[in-house]
Write a protein that holds these residues in place. Structure first.
Motif, short mmCIF file in Angstrom:
data_model
loop_
_atom_site.label_atom_id
_atom_site.label_comp_id
_atom_site.label_asym_id
_atom_site.label_seq_id
_atom_site.Cartn_x
_atom_site.Cartn_y
_atom_site.Cartn_z
N TYR A 36 0.93 -1.29 0.08
CA TYR A 36 0.22 0.11 0.00
C TYR A 36 0.84 1.29 -0.07
N GLU A 37 0.33 2.26 -0.32
CA GLU A 37 1.20 3.64 -0.22
C GLU A 37 0.15 4.81 0.39
N ARG A 92 8.80 -0.60 -3.98
CA ARG A 92 9.01 0.38 -3.41
C ARG A 92 7.76 0.41 -2.33
N TYR A 93 6.58 0.03 -2.71
CA TYR A 93 5.54 0.04 -1.87
C TYR A 93 5.24 -1.57 -1.34
N SER A 94 5.95 -2.48 -1.72
CA SER A 94 5.85 -3.85 -0.93
C SER A 94 5.88 -3.74 0.35
#
Length: 102
Positions: A36-37, A92-94
């Motif tokens: 998520y971000e 990057r959002y993992s």
């Protein structure tokens, strides 16, 4: 990150709504939560991966869940066969990047 056939994304306003969306997505189809971000000003995106049909089903279920709570989805998309370079962004959002190493 493993090779996958599709990714599905939902963006909505607020943690409660994105958690409801993610829960519905994971229960509705055989998809894996990528991560998520917190995008900006309270907008949060949730990303899942799986086959194309599963991602479509998951995104539709997430949208319905948010709508049922009286909120709205800001945006959503299913990307079949994403280009391999998208993995750079998705990593990057993992959630894996958030877990403690060791």
């Amino acid at each position: 990150m493993e090779r996958y056939e599709a990714i599905g994304l939902i963006e909505t306003f607020g943690l409660v709504f994105v958690l409801e969306a993610a829960d519905a997505m994971l229960k509705a189809a055989d998809v894996e939560l990528i991560g998520y971000e917190n995008v900006a000003s309270g907008y949060i995106s949730v990303l899942v991966q799986g086959d194309v049909g599963a991602c479509r089903t998951a995104v539709e279920a997430g949208i319905k869940a948010v709508d049922a709570m009286g909120a709205g989805v800001y945006s959503s998309v299913v990307i079949p066969r994403p280009h391999p370079h998208l993995e750079k962004i998705m990593t990057r959002y993992s959630l894996e990047g958030l877990l403690p190493q060791g």
